[in-house]
Design a protein around this motif. Structure first.
Motif, PDB file in Angstrom:
ATOM      1  N   LYS A  11       0.829  -1.216   0.000  1.00 40.31           N
ATOM      2  CA  LYS A  11       0.000   0.000   0.000  1.00 40.31           C
ATOM      3  C   LYS A  11       0.863   1.266   0.000  1.00 40.31           C
ATOM      4  O   LYS A  11       0.525   2.266   0.636  1.00 40.31           O
ATOM      5  CB  LYS A  11      -0.969  -0.004   1.178  1.00 40.31           C
ATOM      6  CG  LYS A  11      -1.969  -1.153   1.143  1.00 40.31           C
ATOM      7  CD  LYS A  11      -2.908  -1.095   2.334  1.00 40.31           C
ATOM      8  CE  LYS A  11      -3.936  -2.179   2.283  1.00 40.31           C
ATOM      9  NZ  LYS A  11      -3.492  -3.467   2.751  1.00 40.31           N
ATOM     10  N   VAL A  12       1.967   1.203  -0.722  1.00 40.31           N
ATOM     11  CA  VAL A  12       2.851   2.347  -0.908  1.00 40.31           C
ATOM     12  C   VAL A  12       2.970   2.578  -2.412  1.00 40.31           C
ATOM     13  O   VAL A  12       3.321   1.658  -3.146  1.00 40.31           O
ATOM     14  CB  VAL A  12       4.252   2.076  -0.302  1.00 40.31           C
ATOM     15  CG1 VAL A  12       5.207   3.234  -0.588  1.00 40.31           C
ATOM     16  CG2 VAL A  12       4.152   1.822   1.196  1.00 40.31           C
ATOM     17  N   PRO A  13       2.659   3.789  -2.871  1.00 49.45           N
ATOM     18  CA  PRO A  13       2.722   4.058  -4.313  1.00 49.45           C
ATOM     19  C   PRO A  13       4.122   3.811  -4.897  1.00 49.45           C
ATOM     20  O   PRO A  13       5.141   4.039  -4.217  1.00 49.45           O
ATOM     21  CB  PRO A  13       2.359   5.543  -4.424  1.00 49.45           C
ATOM     22  CG  PRO A  13       1.642   5.864  -3.157  1.00 49.45           C
ATOM     23  CD  PRO A  13       2.215   4.950  -2.112  1.00 49.45           C
ATOM     24  N   ALA A  14       4.166   3.361  -6.140  1.00 50.75           N
ATOM     25  CA  ALA A  14       5.433   3.076  -6.815  1.00 50.75           C
ATOM     26  C   ALA A  14       6.328   4.314  -6.826  1.00 50.75           C
ATOM     27  O   ALA A  14       7.552   4.209  -6.641  1.00 50.75           O
ATOM     28  CB  ALA A  14       5.182   2.583  -8.232  1.00 50.75           C
ATOM     29  N   ARG A  54       6.082   6.356   8.867  1.00 51.52           N
ATOM     30  CA  ARG A  54       5.561   7.596   8.273  1.00 51.52           C
ATOM     31  C   ARG A  54       4.148   7.877   8.789  1.00 51.52           C
ATOM     32  O   ARG A  54       3.780   9.033   8.990  1.00 51.52           O
ATOM     33  CB  ARG A  54       5.559   7.526   6.743  1.00 51.52           C
ATOM     34  CG  ARG A  54       6.940   7.487   6.113  1.00 51.52           C
ATOM     35  CD  ARG A  54       7.807   8.699   6.453  1.00 51.52           C
ATOM     36  NE  ARG A  54       7.199   9.906   5.942  1.00 51.52           N
ATOM     37  CZ  ARG A  54       7.224  11.078   6.571  1.00 51.52           C
ATOM     38  NH1 ARG A  54       7.826  11.217   7.727  1.00 51.52           N
ATOM     39  NH2 ARG A  54       6.650  12.129   6.042  1.00 51.52           N
ATOM     40  N   GLU A  55       3.355   6.830   9.023  1.00 51.63           N
ATOM     41  CA  GLU A  55       2.019   7.015   9.585  1.00 51.63           C
ATOM     42  C   GLU A  55       2.089   7.619  10.981  1.00 51.63           C
ATOM     43  O   GLU A  55       1.147   8.284  11.420  1.00 51.63           O
ATOM     44  CB  GLU A  55       1.260   5.681   9.623  1.00 51.63           C
ATOM     45  CG  GLU A  55       0.844   5.185   8.255  1.00 51.63           C
ATOM     46  CD  GLU A  55       0.344   3.743   8.245  1.00 51.63           C
ATOM     47  OE1 GLU A  55       0.438   3.039   9.283  1.00 51.63           O
ATOM     48  OE2 GLU A  55      -0.122   3.302   7.169  1.00 51.63           O
ATOM     49  N   ILE A  60      11.935  11.402   8.177  1.00 52.10           N
ATOM     50  CA  ILE A  60      12.724  10.511   7.318  1.00 52.10           C
ATOM     51  C   ILE A  60      14.102  10.238   7.929  1.00 52.10           C
ATOM     52  O   ILE A  60      14.565   9.101   7.938  1.00 52.10           O
ATOM     53  CB  ILE A  60      12.871  11.102   5.896  1.00 52.10           C
ATOM     54  CG1 ILE A  60      11.517  11.181   5.182  1.00 52.10           C
ATOM     55  CG2 ILE A  60      13.878  10.314   5.068  1.00 52.10           C
ATOM     56  CD1 ILE A  60      10.943   9.872   4.729  1.00 52.10           C
ATOM     57  N   GLN A  61      14.767  11.267   8.446  1.00 57.51           N
ATOM     58  CA  GLN A  61      16.102  11.066   9.027  1.00 57.51           C
ATOM     59  C   GLN A  61      16.062  10.077  10.189  1.00 57.51           C
ATOM     60  O   GLN A  61      16.958   9.258  10.354  1.00 57.51           O
ATOM     61  CB  GLN A  61      16.702  12.399   9.477  1.00 57.51           C
ATOM     62  CG  GLN A  61      17.156  13.280   8.334  1.00 57.51           C
ATOM     63  CD  GLN A  61      18.174  12.598   7.428  1.00 57.51           C
ATOM     64  OE1 GLN A  61      18.995  11.785   7.857  1.00 57.51           O
ATOM     65  NE2 GLN A  61      18.118  12.905   6.143  1.00 57.51           N
TER      66      GLN A  61
END
Length: 130
Positions: A11-14, A54-55, A60-61
C-alpha cells in the motif's frame, strides 16, 4: 516481484518506493535484463516498516536511523527508545499548538454577529497587528 506488485502488497505508491530508493531509505533492488526492478519479501517488510513509521509522522532522518540500527540485532535499543520518545514529545507539542489554534478559531467564530463584510469582526481581527 515487480514494483507494481510491491506497491499493491505494501500500500505504498510506486513513485514513493522509487523516492525511498533515491534517498537511501530503501535498498535499491536488483534489476533484470529488461531494466525492471525486482524486489524480495524482505523489501516488502522494510517498506511496510517505513510506511508505519511515516504514519506515525516520524521524520525521514529518524526512519533512516531506525533502518540502520536493525542491521545489528545485538545492539542496544537506546536509539529506538530515544527516537520514539522524541516523536512523542513532538506530537504532544503539536497537540498543544492545535489546542491553542482551536481556542483562537472558536473565539473568532463566536466574535461576529454582523451581516455585512464591512462590519465583520473576524476580518477586522485578522487584520489587526498583535
Amino acid at each position: 516481484m515487480k514494483i507494481s506488485q510491491l506497491a499493491q502488497a505494501t500500500k505504498v505508491p510506486a513513485k514513493t518506493i522509487r523516492y525511498y530508493e533515491s534517498i537511501g531509505l530503501l535498498t535499491p533492488p536488483s534489476r533484470g535484463e529488461n531494466g525492471y526492478r525486482y524486489y524480495r519479501a524482505r523489501d516488502a517488510e522494510m517498506l511496510i516498516f517505513i510506511r508505519r513509521c511515516r504514519e506515525l509522522n516520524i521524520p525521514i532522518q529518524d526512519i533512516k536511523q531506525l533502518v540502520q540500527v536493525q542491521q545489528n540485532p545485538e545492539a542496544s535499543c537506546a536509539t529506538v527508545d530515544f527516537i520514539i520518545a522524541e516523536q512523542l514529545q513532538r506530537v504532544r507539542q503539536m497537540q498543544q499548538e492545535l489546542n491553542q489554534l482551536e481556542r483562537t478559531l472558536n473565539s473568532l467564530v463566536t466574535s461576529c454577529s454582523s451581516e455585512q463584510i464591512q462590519d465583520c469582526c473576524i476580518l477586522q481581527s485578522l487584520m489587526t497587528v498583535e
